[in-house]
Design an enzyme around this catalytic site. Structure first.
Site, PDB file in Angstrom:
ATOM      1  N   CYS B 195       0.853  -1.198   0.000  1.00  0.00           N
ATOM      2  CA  CYS B 195       0.000   0.000   0.000  1.00  0.00           C
ATOM      3  C   CYS B 195       0.884   1.241   0.000  1.00  0.00           C
ATOM      4  O   CYS B 195       0.604   2.239  -0.664  1.00  0.00           O
ATOM      5  CB  CYS B 195      -0.892   0.017   1.241  1.00  0.00           C
ATOM      6  SG  CYS B 195      -1.860  -1.473   1.514  1.00  0.00           S
ATOM      7  N   HIS B 199       1.132   5.174  -1.793  1.00  0.00           N
ATOM      8  CA  HIS B 199       0.549   6.261  -0.999  1.00  0.00           C
ATOM      9  C   HIS B 199       1.507   6.910  -0.006  1.00  0.00           C
ATOM     10  O   HIS B 199       1.079   7.720   0.804  1.00  0.00           O
ATOM     11  CB  HIS B 199      -0.719   5.760  -0.314  1.00  0.00           C
ATOM     12  CG  HIS B 199      -1.768   5.330  -1.302  1.00  0.00           C
ATOM     13  ND1 HIS B 199      -2.407   6.234  -2.129  1.00  0.00           N
ATOM     14  CD2 HIS B 199      -2.249   4.105  -1.641  1.00  0.00           C
ATOM     15  CE1 HIS B 199      -3.261   5.579  -2.911  1.00  0.00           C
ATOM     16  NE2 HIS B 199      -3.168   4.293  -2.648  1.00  0.00           N
ATOM     17  N   ARG B 238     -12.689  -0.669  -1.314  1.00  0.00           N
ATOM     18  CA  ARG B 238     -11.502  -0.012  -1.876  1.00  0.00           C
ATOM     19  C   ARG B 238     -10.232  -0.795  -1.558  1.00  0.00           C
ATOM     20  O   ARG B 238      -9.342  -0.910  -2.395  1.00  0.00           O
ATOM     21  CB  ARG B 238     -11.379   1.420  -1.330  1.00  0.00           C
ATOM     22  CG  ARG B 238     -10.354   2.248  -2.078  1.00  0.00           C
ATOM     23  CD  ARG B 238     -10.834   2.575  -3.475  1.00  0.00           C
ATOM     24  NE  ARG B 238      -9.783   3.131  -4.326  1.00  0.00           N
ATOM     25  CZ  ARG B 238      -9.067   2.412  -5.202  1.00  0.00           C
ATOM     26  NH1 ARG B 238      -9.306   1.128  -5.344  1.00  0.00           N
ATOM     27  NH2 ARG B 238      -8.156   2.992  -5.945  1.00  0.00           N
ATOM     28  N   CYS B 242      -7.684  -2.136  -4.361  1.00  0.00           N
ATOM     29  CA  CYS B 242      -6.243  -1.839  -4.392  1.00  0.00           C
ATOM     30  C   CYS B 242      -5.432  -3.129  -4.461  1.00  0.00           C
ATOM     31  O   CYS B 242      -4.460  -3.218  -5.215  1.00  0.00           O
ATOM     32  CB  CYS B 242      -5.841  -1.059  -3.147  1.00  0.00           C
ATOM     33  SG  CYS B 242      -6.128   0.712  -3.306  1.00  0.00           S
TER      34      CYS B 242
END
Lengths: 120, 281
Positions: B195, B199, B238, B242
């Protein structure tokens, strides 16, 4: 030995050599023919792929497409396309193995050092 | 003499261990501080109360479009439907208000550590617990009525501040946070991305036509109407999306993995204002 007999002998030897060369050329084809995969080989590959997928899943490392690839391999095998089924199953098996290794390798994942440098 | 030397060596060893321990360990509060400081440093021109708007805090063109969309928010229907659901009694005559005395403005109470059950409880999970306690079938977790209900609750909770707690006297809560952390930073899928790869250091960069949003602000605005979905969806929808984008098999919504992930990520976002439901591309 007359000239005719010399020519006949050479022709005979040439024919023999051609025959040997021909046989040598055809032999690998014969070997390949005998290695054409059959249903049992395809099913074994699919079974191995499924085992690898389950192993990856057991550590949360399964990849998105592995199960789909295995299903496609089953369809190919059912259609008698064993070579294609084996190729796809082997790819799926490799995905399972890589996903398993990846999950084990990431067990201690942590903040990157540029956010939180734990060595200081 | 020997005793004095031994005592000195022991003292040196203890000091060394203490220093090493201090250097390698960090509490969740320290991790939260480092996380928030990183993004404030990365985007020095973004006011702290803007991170809740995700990519639209850092992308002026995207923000212009988003502000135009917000004039007629696509999530309004969901709020209305959610309000109707909230006020419609169950078959036994009771309702959600009987389960949630402070409701409907309860979004900031979740996710929370449930000491009795020894697990993280999210808002959608608590809503389904309420339904099942009243002999109603649970709702599916990614979209539809659950997203409508959470949209209504989120709307009523606007302005509340994220305040996830990790009780110090229950090590299981810290373990859940740690599991969420490992999930967040673990590379996964065929693309071998975590992740954080999108991000953290790449936030603000473009992925084709999209601007990658910073992780600070990620938990403030759910559920969301995504233009890509053409409908409302929950946070766990979500998460799953992802995971699939990096070609990993998604986990089930409200699975332990995703609940712990939500716990970790929301804790890092403590102090951020809730402004759900939201609209995103």
């Amino acid at each position: 030995m007359t000239e005719d007999s010399i020519i006949a002998s050479r022709l005979k030897r040439g024919f023999r050599n051609s025959l040997i060369l021909g046989l040598l050329a055809v032999l690998p084809l014969g070997a390949a023919w005998s290695e054409t995969p059959d249903q049992s080989q395809a099913l074994a590959s699919i079974e191995a792929a499924e085992a690898a997928r389950q192993r990856a899943d057991s550590v949360g490392g399964e990849w998105r497409d592995t199960a789909t690839m295995i299903e496609q391999a089953k369809t190919l095998a059912a259609d008698g396309r064993y070579a294609a089924a084996i190729e796809l199953a082997n790819d799926a098996k490799r995905q399972g193995e890589l996903g398993y290794d990846q999950a084990l390798g990431e067990q201690h994942a942590d903040f990157p050092a540029y956010v939180l440098d734990r060595s200081r | 003499m020997t005793t004095a030397r031994s005592t000195f060596m022991l003292a040196v060893l203890l000091v060394g261990l203490m220093l090493a321990g201090g250097a390698f360990a960090a509490t969740p509060a320290e991790e939260q501080a480092a996380f928030q400081a990183y993004f404030k440093q990365r985007f020095p021109n973004v006011p702290e109360d803007e991170f809740k708007n995700g990519a639209y805090a850092i992308d002026p063109v995207g923000r212009e479009n988003w502000e135009a969309i917000e004039e007629f928010p696509p999530y309004e229907t969901a709020i209305s439907k959610g309000e109707t659901l909230w006020n419609t009694p169950f078959a036994n005559g009771r309702g959600y208000a009987d389960c949630f005395a402070d409701g409907p403005a309860i979004a900031a109470q979740y996710p929370r550590w449930d000491r009795e059950r020894g697990m993280v409880v999210t808002l959608p999970l608590a809503l389904n617990d309420c339904r099942q306690a009243n002999d109603e079938a649970p709702l599916k977790y990614v979209k539809g009525p659950i997203a409508d209900l959470v949209a209504y609750i989120a709307y009523e909770s606007r302005g509340q501040i994220t305040q996830v707690e990790i009780p110090a006297d229950d090590p299981r809560a810290l373990a859940a946070y740690e599991q969420g952390k490992r999930f967040y930073f673990a590379r996964r899928g065929q693309l071998n991305f975590s992740c954080a790869h999108c991000h953290f250091a790449n936030s603000g960069a473009r992925l084709r036509s999209e601007v990658l949003s910073p992780a600070l602000g990620h938990t403030t605005h759910w559920p969301v109407y995504r233009s890509d979905w053409g409908e409302m969806g929950t946070l766990h929808r979500r998460f799953a999306g992802c995971n699939e984008q990096v070609r990993a098999k998604a986990f089930k919504p409200q699975s332990e993995a995703y609940r712990n992930l939500e716990y970790f990520l929301t804790y890092l976002n403590n102090g951020q204002e809730l402004n759900g439901p939201g609209a995103r591309k």
